[in-house]
Design an enzyme around this catalytic site. Structure first.
Site, PDB file in Angstrom:
ATOM      1  N   ASN A  80      -5.150  46.199 -53.362  1.00 45.03           N
ATOM      2  CA  ASN A  80      -6.253  45.359 -53.826  1.00 45.03           C
ATOM      3  C   ASN A  80      -6.781  44.382 -52.779  1.00 45.03           C
ATOM      4  O   ASN A  80      -7.437  43.400 -53.123  1.00 45.03           O
ATOM      5  CB  ASN A  80      -5.838  44.613 -55.094  1.00 45.03           C
ATOM      6  CG  ASN A  80      -5.331  45.552 -56.159  1.00 45.03           C
ATOM      7  OD1 ASN A  80      -4.158  45.529 -56.497  1.00 45.03           O
ATOM      8  ND2 ASN A  80      -6.190  46.420 -56.661  1.00 45.03           N
ATOM      9  N   LEU A  87     -10.168  39.986 -51.435  1.00 41.46           N
ATOM     10  CA  LEU A  87      -9.356  40.518 -52.519  1.00 41.46           C
ATOM     11  C   LEU A  87     -10.190  41.111 -53.637  1.00 41.46           C
ATOM     12  O   LEU A  87     -11.286  40.628 -53.919  1.00 41.46           O
ATOM     13  CB  LEU A  87      -8.524  39.393 -53.145  1.00 41.46           C
ATOM     14  CG  LEU A  87      -7.395  38.859 -52.314  1.00 41.46           C
ATOM     15  CD1 LEU A  87      -7.858  37.687 -51.507  1.00 41.46           C
ATOM     16  CD2 LEU A  87      -6.283  38.439 -53.229  1.00 41.46           C
ATOM     17  N   CYS A  88      -9.629  42.099 -54.282  1.00 43.64           N
ATOM     18  CA  CYS A  88     -10.168  42.633 -55.518  1.00 43.64           C
ATOM     19  C   CYS A  88      -9.242  42.102 -56.611  1.00 43.64           C
ATOM     20  O   CYS A  88      -8.185  42.674 -56.883  1.00 43.64           O
ATOM     21  CB  CYS A  88     -10.171  44.161 -55.478  1.00 43.64           C
ATOM     22  SG  CYS A  88     -10.875  44.897 -56.955  1.00 43.64           S
ATOM     23  N   LEU A  89      -9.607  40.954 -57.174  1.00 44.53           N
ATOM     24  CA  LEU A  89      -8.770  40.274 -58.163  1.00 44.53           C
ATOM     25  C   LEU A  89      -9.670  39.805 -59.291  1.00 44.53           C
ATOM     26  O   LEU A  89     -10.623  39.056 -59.056  1.00 44.53           O
ATOM     27  CB  LEU A  89      -8.042  39.095 -57.506  1.00 44.53           C
ATOM     28  CG  LEU A  89      -7.114  38.256 -58.368  1.00 44.53           C
ATOM     29  CD1 LEU A  89      -5.982  39.103 -58.954  1.00 44.53           C
ATOM     30  CD2 LEU A  89      -6.537  37.101 -57.564  1.00 44.53           C
TER      31      LEU A  89
END
Length: 169
Positions: A80, A87-89
């Site tokens: 992620n 970030l992919c959050l």
């Protein structure tokens, strides 16, 4: 700069320094409260254990109504985390809430290290290894941990050299 954003960031900093979650530290840049430097230590009993990972958080005047941009400065290998460190959050995107503060953001990032979401990959190679070859994924993560030591050693050495040069003048 928005006074509300600045006030909120000062409050976030006070909370982070008085009641810091384990394995997390962060502070505003001395010249700009809207840019923070943070360190997340890899959670125990995970492939990231013993790592020391540096990040930046960049806030806008819309904070806390809009999330900051969070980016790893340290090299990372994680499903992620994009190659540029972003970030992919979910809490930094569609699940953001103004109730989240800097401590909550950093805690969520630390949790993400141990609990990746391979269904929403930012790094397809890491996601594939995580799903199909966990042993190789963990080996690559351990290399990242070792790189984090070198990253920080270079920074510490530069600070020592700078301090030595300042004291000799």
């Amino acid at each position: 700069m928005s006074t509300a954003a600045k006030r909120r960031l000062i409050r976030d900093f006070k909370r982070l320094t008085s009641d810091a979650p384990i394995g997390i530290s962060g502070s505003p840049n001395p010249d700009n409260i809207m840019v923070w430097n943070a360190v997340i230590f890899g959670p125990p009993e995970t492939p990231f254990e013993d790592g020391s990972f540096r990040l930046t958080l960049t806030f806008t005047d819309a904070y806390p109504n809009k999330p900051p941009t969070v980016r790893f400065i340290s090299k990372m290998f994680h499903p992620n985390i994009y190659a540029n460190g972003e970030l992919c959050l979910d809490i930094l995107q569609n699940r953001w809430s103004p109730t989240y503060d800097v401590a909550a953001i950093l805690t969520s990032v630390q949790s993400l290290l141990n609990d990746p979401n391979p269904a929403s990959p930012a790094n397809v190679d890491a996601a594939q290894l995580f799903k199909e070859n966990l042993k190789e994924y963990e080996r690559r993560v351990k290399k990242t941990v070792e790189l984090s030591w070198v990253d920080n050693a270079d920074e510490i050495e530069a600070e020592v050299v700078e301090a030595d040069e300042g004291s000799s003048s």
